[in-house]
Design a protein around this motif. Structure first.
Motif, PDB file in Angstrom:
ATOM      1  N   PHE A  24       1.275  -1.572   0.132  1.00 14.74           N
ATOM      2  CA  PHE A  24      -0.115   0.194   0.224  1.00 14.74           C
ATOM      3  C   PHE A  24       0.970   1.682   0.148  1.00 14.74           C
ATOM      4  O   PHE A  24       0.490   1.983  -1.072  1.00 14.74           O
ATOM      5  CB  PHE A  24      -0.883  -0.064   1.140  1.00 14.74           C
ATOM      6  N   ALA A  25       1.971   1.241   0.780  1.00 14.14           N
ATOM      7  CA  ALA A  25       2.788   2.246   0.923  1.00 14.14           C
ATOM      8  C   ALA A  25       3.198   2.631  -0.626  1.00 14.14           C
ATOM      9  O   ALA A  25       3.805   3.717  -1.196  1.00 14.14           O
ATOM     10  CB  ALA A  25       4.200   2.070   1.963  1.00 14.14           C
ATOM     11  N   ARG A  26       3.549   1.403  -0.903  1.00 13.17           N
ATOM     12  CA  ARG A  26       4.489   1.165  -2.138  1.00 13.17           C
ATOM     13  C   ARG A  26       3.743   1.790  -3.638  1.00 13.17           C
ATOM     14  O   ARG A  26       3.796   3.327  -4.635  1.00 13.17           O
ATOM     15  CB  ARG A  26       4.970   0.146  -3.492  1.00 13.17           C
ATOM     16  N   ALA A  27       2.180   2.265  -3.468  1.00 12.48           N
ATOM     17  CA  ALA A  27       1.207   2.730  -4.053  1.00 12.48           C
ATOM     18  C   ALA A  27       0.873   3.854  -3.981  1.00 12.48           C
ATOM     19  O   ALA A  27       0.637   4.438  -5.071  1.00 12.48           O
ATOM     20  CB  ALA A  27      -0.246   1.296  -4.220  1.00 12.48           C
ATOM     21  N   LEU A  28       0.778   4.704  -3.100  1.00 13.99           N
ATOM     22  CA  LEU A  28       1.044   5.642  -2.695  1.00 13.99           C
ATOM     23  C   LEU A  28       2.343   6.348  -3.260  1.00 13.99           C
ATOM     24  O   LEU A  28       2.046   7.416  -3.569  1.00 13.99           O
ATOM     25  CB  LEU A  28       0.795   5.593  -1.231  1.00 13.99           C
ATOM     26  N   SER A  29       3.276   6.425  -2.881  1.00 11.27           N
ATOM     27  CA  SER A  29       5.195   6.825  -3.552  1.00 11.27           C
ATOM     28  C   SER A  29       4.078   6.355  -4.804  1.00 11.27           C
ATOM     29  O   SER A  29       5.442   7.573  -5.160  1.00 11.27           O
ATOM     30  CB  SER A  29       5.475   5.652  -2.781  1.00 11.27           C
ATOM     31  N   GLU A  30       3.694   5.644  -5.400  1.00 12.92           N
ATOM     32  CA  GLU A  30       3.699   5.437  -7.290  1.00 12.92           C
ATOM     33  C   GLU A  30       3.092   7.070  -7.549  1.00 12.92           C
ATOM     34  O   GLU A  30       3.455   7.776  -8.580  1.00 12.92           O
ATOM     35  CB  GLU A  30       3.855   4.696  -7.623  1.00 12.92           C
ATOM     36  N   LEU A  66      -3.564  13.686  -2.242  1.00 14.50           N
ATOM     37  CA  LEU A  66      -3.581  12.198  -1.172  1.00 14.50           C
ATOM     38  C   LEU A  66      -4.917  11.721  -0.934  1.00 14.50           C
ATOM     39  O   LEU A  66      -5.587  10.947  -1.468  1.00 14.50           O
ATOM     40  CB  LEU A  66      -2.483  12.287  -0.230  1.00 14.50           C
ATOM     41  N   ILE A  67      -5.691  13.177  -1.040  1.00 18.10           N
ATOM     42  CA  ILE A  67      -7.127  12.899  -0.890  1.00 18.10           C
ATOM     43  C   ILE A  67      -7.778  12.156  -2.558  1.00 18.10           C
ATOM     44  O   ILE A  67      -8.977  11.090  -2.247  1.00 18.10           O
ATOM     45  CB  ILE A  67      -7.974  13.816  -0.723  1.00 18.10           C
ATOM     46  N   SER A  68      -7.844  12.788  -3.241  1.00 23.04           N
ATOM     47  CA  SER A  68      -7.775  12.579  -4.581  1.00 23.04           C
ATOM     48  C   SER A  68      -7.582  11.258  -4.789  1.00 23.04           C
ATOM     49  O   SER A  68      -8.050   9.835  -5.059  1.00 23.04           O
ATOM     50  CB  SER A  68      -6.985  13.512  -5.993  1.00 23.04           C
ATOM     51  N   VAL A  69      -6.037  10.350  -4.791  1.00 19.71           N
ATOM     52  CA  VAL A  69      -5.375   9.323  -4.751  1.00 19.71           C
ATOM     53  C   VAL A  69      -6.099   8.632  -3.697  1.00 19.71           C
ATOM     54  O   VAL A  69      -6.994   7.339  -4.055  1.00 19.71           O
ATOM     55  CB  VAL A  69      -4.523   9.129  -4.406  1.00 19.71           C
ATOM     56  N   PRO A  96      -5.171  -4.607   4.478  1.00 19.34           N
ATOM     57  CA  PRO A  96      -4.390  -3.971   5.578  1.00 19.34           C
ATOM     58  C   PRO A  96      -5.494  -3.621   6.191  1.00 19.34           C
ATOM     59  O   PRO A  96      -5.845  -3.437   7.744  1.00 19.34           O
ATOM     60  CB  PRO A  96      -3.462  -3.508   5.834  1.00 19.34           C
ATOM     61  N   PHE A  97      -6.692  -2.871   5.972  1.00 19.44           N
ATOM     62  CA  PHE A  97      -7.776  -1.779   6.313  1.00 19.44           C
ATOM     63  C   PHE A  97      -8.576  -2.392   6.410  1.00 19.44           C
ATOM     64  O   PHE A  97      -9.877  -2.127   6.644  1.00 19.44           O
ATOM     65  CB  PHE A  97      -7.438  -0.354   5.483  1.00 19.44           C
ATOM     66  N   ARG A  98      -9.230  -3.645   5.732  1.00 11.50           N
ATOM     67  CA  ARG A  98     -10.114  -4.464   5.252  1.00 11.50           C
ATOM     68  C   ARG A  98     -11.572  -3.553   5.004  1.00 11.50           C
ATOM     69  O   ARG A  98     -12.446  -3.221   4.907  1.00 11.50           O
ATOM     70  CB  ARG A  98     -10.938  -4.813   6.415  1.00 11.50           C
ATOM     71  N   VAL A  99     -10.850  -2.085   4.037  1.00 11.81           N
ATOM     72  CA  VAL A  99     -12.016  -1.610   3.288  1.00 11.81           C
ATOM     73  C   VAL A  99     -11.653  -1.736   1.901  1.00 11.81           C
ATOM     74  O   VAL A  99     -11.055  -1.936   1.032  1.00 11.81           O
ATOM     75  CB  VAL A  99     -11.109  -0.173   3.666  1.00 11.81           C
ATOM     76  N   GLU A 100     -13.037  -0.539   1.221  1.00 14.83           N
ATOM     77  CA  GLU A 100     -13.040  -1.018  -0.184  1.00 14.83           C
ATOM     78  C   GLU A 100     -12.326   0.080  -0.593  1.00 14.83           C
ATOM     79  O   GLU A 100     -11.733   0.120  -2.153  1.00 14.83           O
ATOM     80  CB  GLU A 100     -14.518  -1.165  -0.835  1.00 14.83           C
ATOM     81  N   THR A 101     -12.680   1.532  -0.106  1.00  6.63           N
ATOM     82  CA  THR A 101     -11.950   3.178  -0.594  1.00  6.63           C
ATOM     83  C   THR A 101     -12.389   3.758   1.255  1.00  6.63           C
ATOM     84  O   THR A 101     -12.411   3.162   1.836  1.00  6.63           O
ATOM     85  CB  THR A 101     -12.818   3.653  -1.476  1.00  6.63           C
ATOM     86  N   PHE A 102     -11.979   4.845   0.524  1.00  5.26           N
ATOM     87  CA  PHE A 102     -12.052   6.258   2.155  1.00  5.26           C
ATOM     88  C   PHE A 102     -12.745   7.349   1.241  1.00  5.26           C
ATOM     89  O   PHE A 102     -12.764   7.425  -0.188  1.00  5.26           O
ATOM     90  CB  PHE A 102     -10.585   6.829   1.619  1.00  5.26           C
ATOM     91  N   VAL A 103     -13.500   7.814   2.072  1.00  8.29           N
ATOM     92  CA  VAL A 103     -14.244   8.543   1.609  1.00  8.29           C
ATOM     93  C   VAL A 103     -14.258  10.270   2.894  1.00  8.29           C
ATOM     94  O   VAL A 103     -13.598  10.177   3.953  1.00  8.29           O
ATOM     95  CB  VAL A 103     -15.730   8.253   2.225  1.00  8.29           C
TER      96      VAL A 103
END
Length: 731
Positions: A28-34, A221-224, A241-248
């Motif tokens: 997840f950290a790698r995905a955000l970094s990219e 970051l919010i957009s990503v 790791p967060f057991r989630v589908e997305t964030f809002v």
């Protein structure tokens, strides 16, 4: 480092305990970094309090917080992104009991409850608040309240009958939905438990973006984050790791419980085709695909709807499926709006329905660009245990072998056969059960002439151990040679002092023996002739013999004292009282002390330590000799060697050796524990280096303080011996 390249630091609360979750966090950290174009570093906070302290002090850009932490820090945060599960950013807690022993709100009195953790929202805080809102106080309602650390452990306690109920987070107040959640934790045992009460809803946990993060970065970051898993990136597994589908973005604490539902804008295409590639049905969540508007595509050819570049690979796949009569899959690359994307396509023959006059084929095309970009780090992480060159294994808390990499089986060929009785497994399990204090060195196992140093990490959900074994045979051999060289050096330094100590009794022993022999020669003939011998002559001889015995006894004690330096240390430590060892070291240096300094002693009661007496004697001798040799013999009348020993506030043993010598420069002090670092021409430079190794090997510390012209203070801190149950001592 410039601000644009500085890493974004993210803290996670400490409940993420599974190994696979740690791997997903890295991905997840790698995905955000990219996507952010700058590194995102994620680390696990040791406690909830530590995470809150870091947030309050503004030392992190982002943190994964509980619902309560998100609520508390939302007013001063740049933004809070709530986790979305099952389409909602709210969740409840369900009270769980055994299906064959159902409970109700009216029958809770006197029951035993298993909570997750004091700071867990769904596993403690939310159900407690719900009970209190109904006028019930958990501390008087329940006969027993236990905190077990994870949801799995709490559910297991109810299954085993050790508790009557527990609480589990849930997104919907529905028994069928809860059955699915229970299955993820318990598998086939899920039907044995059932929910019987649901709480009021609360806003979900999520990511807190602090004001340490610049506004532009926060918006990016919010957009990503709000588009992940809905933009066709194929990153569902990264949300694990967060057991989630997305964030809002948080709707605010006063928002209605229904909450905003995220709108899906994933770029994927689903539909049905005929044998010629005509679209019988075609659908996309956004109405667009491959940069084209595809609405109203029914009845048109696939090429006409999607364009030649996008449809050509699909038509090839369609022909292959028709010829082979089975499912077909294909990945291909396509440039869309100047950006190269990777798509995964599947075409499957449909079961014929009544009235069908031709072939129908199901179509699914997904954008998997994000997932493919992360395949290399994913494979590297997944292959680490397999390709790790040193033994790596995972164990249950009872020593059950769950996994061992090839290097483990090559090094320990009897591991599978011996199982939990293997010395390496026993050492790891005992180490974990002992609860070794921080800083205590790793256990070392001696097998077939080789030394293996173990690194044991606790796994929490499910409970277990991850063990790394490192072959340290060469290091142990080198250490043994260094210790031996240092012992010889110490013996050399002691030679003059001990020689003087031994010469005194040896001289009068020899003199007395010579005197006795002369007297015996003189009195021999009178005794043979039966003549009387003067009483005073016999008395002188007896006195000389007594002095000789006394001198020989002194020599014996000196030799016994020296034996602690020359004998080989045992393989296992023992409980050692520190003061007698320190007294013994001082006795060995009596002669040197008489010529160099005045001794000041300040000894107090101390606990025992787990150590080897020979190594401990070597340690104290090195420190005492170092202090004595720092002082000039010409100023012996004013020199002082102060030795103190006491128990610290933390219960550790502290030994201080302070000299009044010339002291050290700051440069020399910085290298004082390095091998061969010495300012004395006749010194090997090994004494303090070996001393440092001995102390750290015992889990302690060795510090040096010095100022030129003011002397040097060496402070040893050793952990007190840890009480161990008799059953654990055997290994």
């Amino acid at each position: 480092m410039t601000a644009s390249n500085a890493p974004i630091r993210c803290l996670l609360y400490p409940s993420l305990g599974e190994v696979r979750e740690h791997v997903r966090v890295e991905l997840f950290a790698r995905a955000l970094s990219e996507r952010m174009g700058r590194p995102v570093v994620m680390s696990m906070s040791p406690t909830y309090e530590h995470l809150e302290a870091e947030l309050a002090s503004g030392r992190v850009e982002m943190a994964w917080g509980t619902a309560e932490q998100c609520n508390a820090f939302e007013p001063q945060a740049r933004a809070v992104l709530r986790a979305v599960r099952s389409g909602s950013c709210y969740y409840h807690a369900a009270f769980i009991c055994r299906a064959d022993e159902p409970l109700t709100l009216e029958t809770l009195a006197g029951k035993r409850v298993a909570w997750v953790a004091p700071r867990s929202t769904g596993g403690h805080l939310l159900p407690v608040r719900h009970l209190e809102s109904l006028g019930l106080r958990p501390d008087t309602l329940f006969s027993e309240q236990r905190f077990l650390g994870t949801y799995r452990k709490a559910l297991d306690a109810v299954l085993r009958g050790e508790s009557d109920l527990c609480a589990l987070f849930c997104n919907h107040k529905d028994a069928h939905a809860m059955r699915a959640t229970l299955t993820t934790y318990l598998g086939a045992d899920a039907p044995r438990l059932t929910p019987f009460l649901f709480t009021i809803p609360t806003l979900a946990d999520g990511l807190i973006l602090t004001k340490r993060m610049p506004e532009a970065d926060a918006q990016a970051l919010i957009s990503v984050l709000t588009r992940m898993n809905t933009d066709g990136a194929g990153l569902e597994m990264l949300m694990g790791p967060f057991r989630v589908e997305t964030f809002v973005r948080s709707p605010g604490l006063d928002a209605p419980a229904s909450g905003p539902r995220p709108t899906g804008v994933a770029e994927y295409v689903a539909g049905e085709l005929d044998a010629e590639g005509r679209c019988l049905r075609l659908w996309s969540p956004s109405g667009r695909a491959f940069g084209r508007d595809m609405r109203g595509g029914e009845g048109r050819m696939l090429e006409e709807v999607l364009g030649t570049a996008a449809s050509k690979p699909l038509m090839s796949l369609l022909q292959a499926v028709l010829q082979g009569g089975s499912d077909g899959r294909l990945e291909y690359r396509l440039t869309v709006n100047g950006d190269e994307r990777v798509y995964a396509a599947e075409i499957t023959p449909c079961e014929p329905s009544p009235g069908d006059t031709g072939v129908r084929l199901g179509l699914l095309v997904r954008d998997v660009s994000g997932l493919r970009a992360l395949e290399d780090p994913l494979y590297r992480l997944a292959s680490f245990p397999l390709l790790h060159p040193e033994p790596l294994l995972e164990l249950g808390m009872d020593g059950e072998l769950r996994y061992a990499n090839p290097a483990t089986h090559a090094a320990f060929q009897d591991l599978v056969e011996m199982g939990a009785e293997h010395p390496l497994v026993k050492a790891a399990v005992i180490w974990a059960w002992r609860g070794a204090p921080p800083g205590e060195p790793a256990p070392t196992v001696h097998l077939d002439g080789r030394y293996w140093e173990l690194t044991v990490a606790q796994l929490w959900d499910p409970p277990g151990l991850r063990v790394f074994a490192r072959d340290v045979t060469l290091r142990k051999q080198m250490e043994a040679r260094l210790f031996q060289a240092d012992r010889l050096s110490a013996l050399g330094s002691l030679a003059a002092a001990v020689g003087h100590e031994m010469n005194n009794p040896l001289a009068f022993v020899l003199a007395n023996l010579s005197f006795i022999r002369e007297e015996m020669d003189r009195l021999k003939q009178p005794l043979l002739d039966g003549k009387a011998v003067p009483r005073e002559d016999l008395t002188d001889m007896l006195d000389a013999l007594s002095e000789t015995v006394e001198g020989a006894t002194r020599l014996k004690h000196i030799v016994q004292d020296l034996r602690t330096l020359s004998r080989k240390p045992p393989e296992h430590r023992a409980r050692v009282a520190v003061q007698p060892v320190l007294e013994n070291a001082l006795k060995l240096l009596r002669g040197e002390l008489q010529h160099r300094a005045r001794l000041e002693r300040d000894f107090h009661d101390m606990p025992t330590v787990d150590a080897d007496e020979a190594r401990l004697t070597q340690l104290f001798l090195n420190l005492l000799l170092n202090g004595l040799q720092q002082m000039d013999t010409q100023d012996a009348a004013n020199n002082v060697l102060r030795v103190a020993a006491y128990t610290s506030e933390d219960g550790e043993v502290v030994v201080e050796v302070q000299d009044s010598g010339k002291g050290l420069s700051q440069d020399a002090l910085a290298h004082i524990f390095e091998p061969f670092a010495t300012a004395r021409p006749n010194s090997t430079g090994l004494g303090l280096s070996v001393s440092h190794t001995i102390v750290t090997g015992l889990g302690g510390t060795l510090r040096a303080e010095s100022r030129e012209g003011r002397g040097t203070l060496l402070t040893v801190t050793l952990p007190a011996a840890v009480p161990v149950a008799e059953g654990l001592r055997a290994c």
